[in-house]
Write an enzyme that holds these catalytic residues in place. Structure first.
Site, PDB file in Angstrom:
ATOM      1  N   ASP A  60      45.448  45.498  43.103  1.00 33.86           N
ATOM      2  CA  ASP A  60      46.340  45.610  41.687  1.00 33.86           C
ATOM      3  C   ASP A  60      45.740  45.944  40.437  1.00 33.86           C
ATOM      4  O   ASP A  60      46.101  46.332  39.607  1.00 33.86           O
ATOM      5  CB  ASP A  60      47.297  44.392  41.707  1.00 33.86           C
ATOM      6  CG  ASP A  60      46.738  43.309  41.443  1.00 33.86           C
ATOM      7  OD1 ASP A  60      45.574  42.854  41.549  1.00 33.86           O
ATOM      8  OD2 ASP A  60      47.473  42.398  40.509  1.00 33.86           O
ATOM      9  N   ASN A  61      44.262  45.612  40.454  1.00 30.10           N
ATOM     10  CA  ASN A  61      43.624  46.130  39.173  1.00 30.10           C
ATOM     11  C   ASN A  61      42.894  47.297  39.395  1.00 30.10           C
ATOM     12  O   ASN A  61      41.737  47.609  38.500  1.00 30.10           O
ATOM     13  CB  ASN A  61      42.543  44.803  38.790  1.00 30.10           C
ATOM     14  CG  ASN A  61      43.294  43.484  38.248  1.00 30.10           C
ATOM     15  OD1 ASN A  61      44.293  43.716  38.005  1.00 30.10           O
ATOM     16  ND2 ASN A  61      42.554  42.424  38.456  1.00 30.10           N
ATOM     17  N   ASP A  70      42.428  45.302  33.708  1.00 26.33           N
ATOM     18  CA  ASP A  70      42.467  43.823  33.852  1.00 26.33           C
ATOM     19  C   ASP A  70      40.955  43.269  34.516  1.00 26.33           C
ATOM     20  O   ASP A  70      40.930  42.962  35.563  1.00 26.33           O
ATOM     21  CB  ASP A  70      43.487  43.271  34.713  1.00 26.33           C
ATOM     22  CG  ASP A  70      43.702  42.044  34.538  1.00 26.33           C
ATOM     23  OD1 ASP A  70      43.076  41.271  33.806  1.00 26.33           O
ATOM     24  OD2 ASP A  70      44.588  41.404  35.519  1.00 26.33           O
TER      25      ASP A  70
END
Length: 239
Positions: A60-61, A70
């Site tokens: 998800d980064n 992130d």
């Protein structure tokens, strides 16, 4: 999830907005996946070339735009250590410097799995990721050639760069400072290049490598000052 229509809408929006060339391909989503794989390979080569370590390379980064976010407790290495871990919570070293390229490839597999409902053929999705395997090492070698100030491409360049990195790792030479000082390398036979040499604990091993590097530079018949200017543009003084 089973939100295939929402997934289709998201993929179409991204391609219309950021990758319209993919819409013209026979399999637009496959083309999109290959595009992300290529961009991610280039990104990781850039990271490795400046000693950058991402602290939290979860799926998800990573972005479908071929970039990342992130960073968590990210960092640029000081003493060169292929096993360097910049995140104190990463006790297993999952995201250690040398492992980052493989983690990125694994993340691309996760993306391919997520896009599979739009692709339908697992083999096509996997084939779209294959360019990563060749683009990453080629891009990294291109970046390392630039960091070494080499303009021509020779088969021995990868070994020359790898051997320098091994020397750096053996004595934990500072990544940024080593390449910055390398820009000032004098190619004259009687030059001692003391400022650079002093970064290495094994002086004899460095001297042997420096002779190979000198020979390689002389083969290009370039000017030291011009080469230094080129190298300083790709070897940052500060990180």
């Amino acid at each position: 999830s089973d939100q295939h229509e929402a997934l289709r809408e998201l993929a179409d929006f991204f391609m219309q907005t950021h990758a319209p060339e993919c819409l013209e391909a026979p399999q637009p989503v496959v083309a999109l996946l290959e595009r992300v794989a290529r961009q991610t390979a280039e990104l990781l080569a850039q990271w490795q070339a400046v000693g950058f370590c991402h602290g939290v390379m979860n799926t998800d980064n990573m972005s479908i735009a071929g970039l990342t976010l992130d960073y968590g407790p990210f960092g640029f290495m000081d003493g060169f250590d292929p096993g360097h871990i910049c995140n104190h919570t990463d006790q297993g070293g999952r995201y250690a410097y040398a492992r980052q390229p493989n983690v990125a490839f694994w993340n691309l597999h996760a993306l391919a799995h997520g896009l599979l409902p739009l692709i339908g053929e697992p083999d096509a999705a996997l084939a779209a990721l294959e360019p990563y395997k060749t683009i990453f090492p080629a891009a990294l070698l291109k970046n390392l050639r630039a960091k070494l100030g080499l303009r021509a491409e020779r088969d021995e360049d990868r070994e020359l760069a790898d051997d320098l990195l091994r020397l750096m790792a053996a004595g934990r030479a500072d990544f940024t400072i080593t390449f910055r000082r390398l820009a000032g390398f004098a190619s004259a036979e009687d030059a001692d290049n003391a400022a650079l040499r002093d970064l290495f604990l094994d002086r004899a091993a460095f001297d042997a490598w420096a002779q190979r590097y000198r020979t390689r530079l002389l083969a290009e018949a370039g000017d030291d000052a011009e080469r230094a200017a080129r190298m300083n543009r790709v070897n940052p003084k500060f990180v």
